[in-house]
Design an enzyme around this catalytic site. Structure first.
Site, short mmCIF file in Angstrom:
data_model
loop_
_atom_site.label_atom_id
_atom_site.label_comp_id
_atom_site.label_asym_id
_atom_site.label_seq_id
_atom_site.Cartn_x
_atom_site.Cartn_y
_atom_site.Cartn_z
N TRP A 102 35.82 2.05 -17.45
CA TRP A 102 35.52 1.64 -16.07
C TRP A 102 34.30 0.74 -15.98
CZ3 TRP A 102 39.38 1.44 -13.08
CH2 TRP A 102 40.41 2.37 -13.19
N ASP A 173 28.77 3.69 -9.92
CA ASP A 173 30.18 3.96 -9.65
C ASP A 173 30.39 5.46 -9.88
OD1 ASP A 173 32.86 4.40 -9.66
OD2 ASP A 173 33.34 3.00 -11.27
N LYS A 197 39.36 11.89 -6.36
CA LYS A 197 38.99 12.95 -7.28
C LYS A 197 38.31 14.09 -6.52
CE LYS A 197 38.88 9.11 -10.22
NZ LYS A 197 40.16 9.07 -10.81
C1 LIG Z 1 34.97 5.74 -12.65
C2 LIG Z 1 36.08 5.02 -11.94
N1 LIG Z 1 35.80 3.83 -11.37
C3 LIG Z 1 36.75 3.14 -10.72
C4 LIG Z 1 38.03 3.60 -10.60
C5 LIG Z 1 39.07 2.76 -9.88
O1 LIG Z 1 39.38 3.36 -8.69
P1 LIG Z 1 40.54 2.74 -7.74
O2 LIG Z 1 41.82 3.00 -8.44
O3 LIG Z 1 40.35 3.56 -6.50
O4 LIG Z 1 40.26 1.31 -7.54
C6 LIG Z 1 38.36 4.85 -11.17
C7 LIG Z 1 39.73 5.38 -11.05
O5 LIG Z 1 40.11 6.36 -11.62
C8 LIG Z 1 37.36 5.56 -11.85
O6 LIG Z 1 37.62 6.74 -12.42
#
Ligand SMILES: Cc1ncc(COP(=O)(O)O)c(C=O)c1O
Length: 362
Positions: A102, A173, A197
């Site tokens: 991520w 994040d 989550k």
């Molecule tokens: C740490 C993290 N950042 C970003 C995201 C991306 O989220 P989204 O699918 O809501 O864009 C996720 C998705 O699991 C994540 O775990």
């Protein structure tokens, strides 16, 4: 209690109480004769739901008054762009910490708008991944902000400390970490998190932003990508994802009844320790690739030494109601995501199964 424990990384298990309340209110919310999802977003009924959710989030996270709380569509991935677009300003350079999948996605997106300095990467020692201490980072005093991912959902690696960035705003994040432990919001310039989550269902993203960071975005920024737009209109510039906001409100009310983030953190530590101690006790059968100091309390990643056994492990687990344990396609292995809504019973059943599987196949 339902007889399936869902270990999915997200969208993830929700508290049963929340689902039952949503079910009971589905056709007639609060005596209106209508579902909450049929009510206008500017009407007094939905406004009250929205305000209560924000108030509860502010309470459980002790969010100071000088932070805006935004409820936005677009997922956490949209924040990978909104952060640089709104914060780069004239500096046009930002520091990023790369601890996994991520972080890398956030870095790739930020590179579209300005210069990105990757100040640290995950390192390895005795085949175990760890986050290098901040003394070894190459922070730039003139960066517009420092971005990091406190918990890497796919890699299962977590910070158990908060970087100190002085006057440079820290952006986190927190998609898979928010509400899992107490934090001091004052340490951050921006916290963002997709809801799927620990906050609720997919479709809404919470952004907690210090008021001085509401600035003019880069030229040509679409209206909806400017934090300014959402802050000025209290997240009601356009129609927000009302049902996801409502579910977030139910989850936050549930969290308060459970004792808030301090109580849930104790439970989260206990749950994760149960799995990690099983893994540590069966080192010849199971394998972890994360240093003890950086083990995630939300996403426990592990492997079976004899990889041929992994599909059998997953199949047998599913057959007894332990679902969605397959690791992400980039990492393989097994991942148990044990967010706030996963009860101890689910973890106990998983641990008993893991011990039994190792005994039968070791
Ligand atoms: C740490 C993290 N950042 C970003 C995201 C991306 O989220 P989204 O699918 O809501 O864009 C996720 C998705 O699991 C994540 O775990």
């Amino acid at each position: 209690m339902r007889d399936v424990f869902n270990f999915s990384a997200g969208p993830a298990m929700l508290p049963e109480e929340v689902l039952l309340q949503a079910q009971a209110e589905m056709l007639n919310w609060n005596g209106t004769g209508m579902s909450i999802m049929e009510l206008g977003h500017r009407g007094p009924e939905f406004q009250a739901v929205a305000e209560q959710a924000e108030a509860d989030l502010r309470e459980v996270m002790s969010i100071p008054k000088h932070y805006h709380v935004l409820f936005l569509a677009g997922g956490a991935s949209t924040q990978f762009a909104m952060v640089p677009i709104n914060l780069l300003g004239e500096k046009m350079t930002a520091d990023y910490v790369d601890t996994g999948v991520w972080s890398k996605k956030a870095i790739d997106e930020a590179r579209r708008y300005g210069a990105v300095n990757v100040v640290a990467h995950t390192e390895h020692h005795n085949h175990l991944a760890y986050i290098p201490p901040q003394e070894r980072w190459t922070l730039n005093k003139n960066a517009a902000y420092v971005h990091y991912t406190p918990n890497e959902t796919i890699d299962g690696i977590e910070f158990h400390w908060v970087p100190k960035t002085g006057h440079v705003p820290l952006v986190a994040d927190m998609t898979s970490a928010i509400l899992s432990r107490p934090i001091d919001v004052n340490d951050y310039g921006i916290i963002y998190a997709g809801a799927q989550k620990n906050i609720g269902q997919a479709g809404i993203t919470v952004v907690i932003i210090r008021e001085d960071l509401i600035r003019d975005p880069l030229p040509l920024t679409p209206t909806l990508y400017a934090y300014k737009t959402h802050a000025e209109h209290h997240s009601f510039y356009n129609t927000p994802p009302t049902y996801s906001w409502y579910i977030a409100g139910l989850v936050l009310a549930w969290l308060k009844r459970e004792g808030g983030v301090t109580a849930i953190h104790e439970r989260n530590k206990r749950k994760s320790e149960k799995i990690y101690s099983l893994l540590d006790g069966h080192k010849d059968f199971y394998l972890t690739r994360i240093d003890r100091e950086c083990r995630s309390i939300m996403n426990v990643m592990f492997y079976i030494h004899d990889e041929k056994l992994t599909p059998h492990f997953l199949e047998e687990a599913t057959n007894i109601g332990l679902t969605n344990l397959r690791g992400h396609r980039v990492s393989g292995g097994v991942r148990a995501s044990i967010y706030n809504a996963m009860p101890d019973e689910g973890v106990d059943k998983l641990v008993a199964f893991m011990a039994d599987f190792a005994k039968r196949n070791g």
